[in-house]
Design a protein around this motif. Structure first.
Motif, PDB file in Angstrom:
ATOM      1  N   THR A  80       0.660  -1.241   0.102  1.00 41.94           N
ATOM      2  CA  THR A  80       0.027  -0.025   0.002  1.00 41.94           C
ATOM      3  C   THR A  80       0.845   1.181  -0.063  1.00 41.94           C
ATOM      4  O   THR A  80       0.407   2.229  -0.211  1.00 41.94           O
ATOM      5  N   ASP A 102      -3.846   7.829   1.141  1.00 39.17           N
ATOM      6  CA  ASP A 102      -5.206   6.985   0.976  1.00 39.17           C
ATOM      7  C   ASP A 102      -5.602   6.650   2.308  1.00 39.17           C
ATOM      8  O   ASP A 102      -5.100   5.852   3.002  1.00 39.17           O
ATOM      9  N   GLU A 104      -8.173   4.962   3.294  1.00 36.35           N
ATOM     10  CA  GLU A 104      -8.554   3.217   3.532  1.00 36.35           C
ATOM     11  C   GLU A 104      -7.351   2.630   3.715  1.00 36.35           C
ATOM     12  O   GLU A 104      -7.540   1.754   4.599  1.00 36.35           O
ATOM     13  N   ASP A 105      -6.098   2.825   3.429  1.00 39.11           N
ATOM     14  CA  ASP A 105      -4.923   2.202   3.591  1.00 39.11           C
ATOM     15  C   ASP A 105      -4.709   2.299   5.087  1.00 39.11           C
ATOM     16  O   ASP A 105      -4.080   1.514   5.873  1.00 39.11           O
TER      17      ASP A 105
END
Length: 205
Positions: A80, A102, A104-105
């Motif tokens: 990621t 990000d 979400e990461d």
């Protein structure tokens, strides 16, 4: 109340007695959609940073657990690109700090780290997970946070305006918008402040 006092409260007798349930890293995934609401509805984009705070145990097994958590984050970094580092503050508490554009990461990485603590039998050492958002209405370098309390199994908002003051009005606004999307702590006495050492800094800096 300083950082040490607030974390001591989370670990203290009252918090222990009032804990609603054991730490559950699955709760962290609620932030996967909440960050969209924060930006789209409130104008607070992710600051690209999150952190997991935990207390130490003086044992080789716990040291091995921390090393394993770091190995998991190392493996995740290759997939990621989520940067991470360890930090120990002046009060004896420890942090895994993560950085990624990000969000979400960030959520996934914090979850993996917390889950490893739980799987190794150290869920009780987890204090809080913090997700930082840029506070566009207050100028550059100002942040608001969603804090997940592992003791209470709930989130609460935190909007510091310095090293010892907070914007309660903003916190209640965050609560009103995100309550239902996140499991928000309804007892405000558990909205512990995690003060930064200097204005505009994160609590883990």
């Amino acid at each position: 109340m300083g950082l040490f006092d607030s974390l001591r409260s989370i670990l203290g007798t009252s918090a222990e007695a009032d804990a609603t349930r054991a730490a559950d890293p699955e709760d962290l995934f609620g932030m996967s959609t909440a960050y969209l609401t924060m930006e789209a509805d409130l104008g607070f984009p992710s600051a690209g940073e999150a952190a997991l705070c935990f207390s130490n145990v003086d044992s080789t097994d716990f040291a091995s657990t921390v090393d394993e958590v770091e190995a998991i984050l190392d493996a995740g970094q290759e997939e990621t690109g989520t940067d991470h580092w360890r930090h120990s503050d002046d009060y004896g508490y420890h942090w895994f700090v993560l950085s990624d554009s990000d969000p979400e990461d960030l959520v996934t990485s914090v979850h993996f780290a917390a889950d490893e603590f739980v799987e190794r039998g150290y869920g009780s050492r987890l204090l809080a997970a913090l997700f930082a958002f840029e506070r566009g209405d207050a100028g550059e370098g100002e942040y608001v946070y969603w804090v997940y309390s592992f003791r209470r199994g709930a989130y609460y908002p935190f909007a510091p305006t310095g090293t010892s003051s907070r914007d309660s009005k903003q916190e209640f606004k965050l609560q009103s918008v995100l309550d239902g999307e996140l499991a928000v702590e309804d007892d405000e006495s558990y909205w512990y402040p995690l003060w930064p050492d200097r204005a505009g800094a994160h609590p883990w800096e």
